[in-house]
Design a protein around this motif. Structure first.
Motif, PDB file in Angstrom:
ATOM      1  N   MET A 136       6.197  76.267 -37.061  1.00 24.35           N
ATOM      2  CA  MET A 136       5.150  76.929 -38.096  1.00 24.35           C
ATOM      3  C   MET A 136       5.480  77.385 -39.290  1.00 24.35           C
ATOM      4  O   MET A 136       4.757  77.142 -40.324  1.00 24.35           O
ATOM      5  CB  MET A 136       5.251  78.541 -37.231  1.00 24.35           C
ATOM      6  N   THR A 137       6.775  77.050 -39.762  1.00 26.69           N
ATOM      7  CA  THR A 137       7.452  76.978 -40.807  1.00 26.69           C
ATOM      8  C   THR A 137       6.910  75.968 -41.738  1.00 26.69           C
ATOM      9  O   THR A 137       6.663  75.994 -42.913  1.00 26.69           O
ATOM     10  CB  THR A 137       8.909  77.223 -41.135  1.00 26.69           C
ATOM     11  N   ALA A 138       7.008  74.867 -41.148  1.00 27.49           N
ATOM     12  CA  ALA A 138       6.531  73.417 -41.491  1.00 27.49           C
ATOM     13  C   ALA A 138       5.106  73.729 -42.122  1.00 27.49           C
ATOM     14  O   ALA A 138       4.573  73.059 -43.096  1.00 27.49           O
ATOM     15  CB  ALA A 138       6.563  72.244 -40.715  1.00 27.49           C
ATOM     16  N   SER A 139       4.382  74.336 -41.007  1.00 25.18           N
ATOM     17  CA  SER A 139       2.660  74.596 -41.416  1.00 25.18           C
ATOM     18  C   SER A 139       2.507  75.479 -42.834  1.00 25.18           C
ATOM     19  O   SER A 139       1.674  75.224 -43.458  1.00 25.18           O
ATOM     20  CB  SER A 139       1.992  75.198 -40.172  1.00 25.18           C
ATOM     21  N   ALA A 140       3.291  76.533 -42.766  1.00 26.15           N
ATOM     22  CA  ALA A 140       3.277  77.433 -43.706  1.00 26.15           C
ATOM     23  C   ALA A 140       3.703  76.949 -45.057  1.00 26.15           C
ATOM     24  O   ALA A 140       3.029  77.011 -46.096  1.00 26.15           O
ATOM     25  CB  ALA A 140       4.406  78.766 -43.394  1.00 26.15           C
ATOM     26  N   LEU A 141       4.674  76.035 -45.212  1.00 30.27           N
ATOM     27  CA  LEU A 141       5.133  75.396 -46.491  1.00 30.27           C
ATOM     28  C   LEU A 141       3.960  74.429 -46.969  1.00 30.27           C
ATOM     29  O   LEU A 141       3.725  74.359 -48.104  1.00 30.27           O
ATOM     30  CB  LEU A 141       6.445  74.345 -46.188  1.00 30.27           C
ATOM     31  N   PHE A 150       2.367  65.928 -42.349  1.00 33.27           N
ATOM     32  CA  PHE A 150       2.437  64.872 -41.318  1.00 33.27           C
ATOM     33  C   PHE A 150       3.489  65.125 -40.383  1.00 33.27           C
ATOM     34  O   PHE A 150       4.666  65.320 -40.652  1.00 33.27           O
ATOM     35  CB  PHE A 150       2.943  63.817 -42.261  1.00 33.27           C
ATOM     36  N   SER A 151       3.032  64.832 -39.154  1.00 37.60           N
ATOM     37  CA  SER A 151       4.073  65.110 -38.199  1.00 37.60           C
ATOM     38  C   SER A 151       4.173  63.819 -37.582  1.00 37.60           C
ATOM     39  O   SER A 151       3.701  62.917 -37.147  1.00 37.60           O
ATOM     40  CB  SER A 151       3.540  66.003 -36.751  1.00 37.60           C
ATOM     41  N   TYR A 183       6.511  66.281 -44.410  1.00 38.00           N
ATOM     42  CA  TYR A 183       6.619  65.363 -43.307  1.00 38.00           C
ATOM     43  C   TYR A 183       7.992  66.050 -42.197  1.00 38.00           C
ATOM     44  O   TYR A 183       8.838  66.245 -42.431  1.00 38.00           O
ATOM     45  CB  TYR A 183       7.463  64.160 -43.963  1.00 38.00           C
ATOM     46  N   LEU A 184       7.116  66.368 -40.983  1.00 42.57           N
ATOM     47  CA  LEU A 184       7.784  67.131 -40.090  1.00 42.57           C
ATOM     48  C   LEU A 184       8.570  66.069 -39.005  1.00 42.57           C
ATOM     49  O   LEU A 184       7.513  65.241 -38.324  1.00 42.57           O
ATOM     50  CB  LEU A 184       7.040  67.990 -39.161  1.00 42.57           C
ATOM     51  N   PHE A 185       9.830  66.131 -38.980  1.00 44.16           N
ATOM     52  CA  PHE A 185      10.573  65.434 -37.942  1.00 44.16           C
ATOM     53  C   PHE A 185      10.925  66.371 -36.669  1.00 44.16           C
ATOM     54  O   PHE A 185      11.929  67.253 -36.883  1.00 44.16           O
ATOM     55  CB  PHE A 185      11.601  64.738 -38.319  1.00 44.16           C
ATOM     56  N   VAL A 224      10.521  67.037 -46.607  1.00 43.37           N
ATOM     57  CA  VAL A 224      11.153  66.302 -45.457  1.00 43.37           C
ATOM     58  C   VAL A 224      11.772  67.787 -44.816  1.00 43.37           C
ATOM     59  O   VAL A 224      12.725  68.291 -45.030  1.00 43.37           O
ATOM     60  CB  VAL A 224      12.057  65.435 -45.604  1.00 43.37           C
ATOM     61  N   VAL A 225      11.158  67.931 -43.691  1.00 50.06           N
ATOM     62  CA  VAL A 225      11.693  69.133 -42.619  1.00 50.06           C
ATOM     63  C   VAL A 225      12.059  68.341 -41.229  1.00 50.06           C
ATOM     64  O   VAL A 225      11.071  67.710 -40.670  1.00 50.06           O
ATOM     65  CB  VAL A 225      10.309  69.917 -42.529  1.00 50.06           C
ATOM     66  N   ALA A 226      13.126  68.639 -40.889  1.00 53.35           N
ATOM     67  CA  ALA A 226      13.711  68.272 -39.568  1.00 53.35           C
ATOM     68  C   ALA A 226      13.726  69.668 -38.602  1.00 53.35           C
ATOM     69  O   ALA A 226      14.633  70.544 -39.363  1.00 53.35           O
ATOM     70  CB  ALA A 226      14.789  67.331 -39.944  1.00 53.35           C
TER      71      ALA A 226
END
Length: 328
Positions: A136-141, A150-151, A183-185, A224-226
């Motif tokens: 959800m943090t990736a979505s919020a950013l 991008f997942s 970009y979510l990993f 870039v979010v992992a």
């Protein structure tokens, strides 16, 4: 007034993220308006363009992002969404919230930082148990920065053929330069596992080496979010390649109360025995608490009650405590 060609040029430049051409066409329209006696329109357009230039120079305005739709090889590697989630919709710990706000602040002023040879935080590693808000943090950013999310699809990325996974990783990092986004990993331990582990596979070791190289060399404007639930599995070399490592934990009793009030804000809450609710919700993740609140709200509506009661909440949390973990 603007000609048809000028209107089309504005739309094309906006879609392509070409801010300079967009401003140039706007100034042409202003000049044409002045020549035809529309002085007020010309002045308003010039003032708007000046404001855009001012925001660009201060770093508070970044170029627009073209509408993204992965195609070709990327279609099997990435899925895209356009989240509207905001950080204010999340209940975050006192440790996590300021760090995410700093990421947003630095990103929004990255041009100013670059002028002084400084880089904004763009590479984040999120660790912690399932359902505590990493995805959800990736979505919020993405929602806060109005960027596409991008997942990365691991089933399309990881193959059994030598060198093919690394080649696909290279395509993803090239996309970061071409299309700005988050970009979510997710489940990052699948490619970031310790290279010295007993079950280490040669191809995965090469993939990790490639990822480390690509991440270190990446100088795009993308984030870039992992994210991983198993931080202990990650290779030590990864941690120094990320700009920040943020840890998520099970919510505290105070956060549980805030989550319930936030989730049920559109429903009436009766006089809640918070001690009893906190006891039955102990150990549940953010996701499980959110789902339990939804269950209580549905039970409230179906029972014809006007407010969610302690009994409904306790029942919903008890059912979730007996169930499995839910990811968020």
């Amino acid at each position: 007034m603007a000609t048809g060609e000028q209107v089309k040029a504005l739309v094309r430049s906006f879609s392509a993220g070409d801010g300079e051409h967009f401003v140039s066409v706007a100034m042409q329209i202003a000049s044409q308006a002045a020549r035809t006696g529309k002085e007020k329109l010309a002045k308003d357009l010039r003032d708007l363009v000046d404001e855009i230039k001012k925001q660009q120079s201060s770093g508070t305005l970044t170029r627009p992002v073209p509408i993204a739709r992965p195609s070709g090889e990327l279609a099997g590697l990435l899925t895209v969404s356009y989240p509207k989630t905001l950080l204010s919709e999340m209940v975050l710990s006192e440790e996590v919230e300021p760090r995410l706000k700093r990421v947003l602040r630095e990103y929004r002023h990255q041009n100013r930082l670059r002028e002084h040879s400084l880089s904004a935080r763009r590479k984040l590693l999120l660790v912690g148990p399932p359902g505590c808000g990493k995805t959800m943090t990736a979505s919020a950013l993405a929602g806060e920065l109005k960027l596409p999310l991008f997942s990365v699809q691991l089933h399309g990325l990881i193959t059994k053929f030598m060198g093919e996974t690394a080649a696909k990783l290279h395509v993803i990092f090239e996309s970061m330069h071409e299309t700005r986004g988050v970009y979510l990993f997710d489940e990052f331990d699948a490619i970031g596992s310790n290279r010295g582990a007993k079950n280490d596979v040669g191809e995965i070791r090469r993939v990790l080496n490639s990822f480390l190289q690509f991440l270190e060399q990446d100088d795009s404007d993308s984030l870039v979010v992992a994210a991983t639930n198993y931080v202990e599995m990650l290779d030590d070399a990864l941690f120094r390649r990320f700009d920040d490592v943020i840890e998520y934990v099970i919510p505290t009793p105070e956060q549980v109360k805030a989550l319930i009030e936030n989730r049920l804000s559109s429903f009436g809450l009766g006089r809640i025995a918070w001690t009893k609710v906190k006891d039955v919700s102990a150990g549940l993740s953010h996701a499980e608490i959110s789902r339990a609140c939804d269950d209580a709200a549905k039970d409230c509506l179906l029972a014809g009650k006007s407010k969610v009661t302690t009994q409904l909440l306790v029942q919903a949390f008890s059912e979730r405590s007996r169930g499995g973990t839910i990811r968020l």
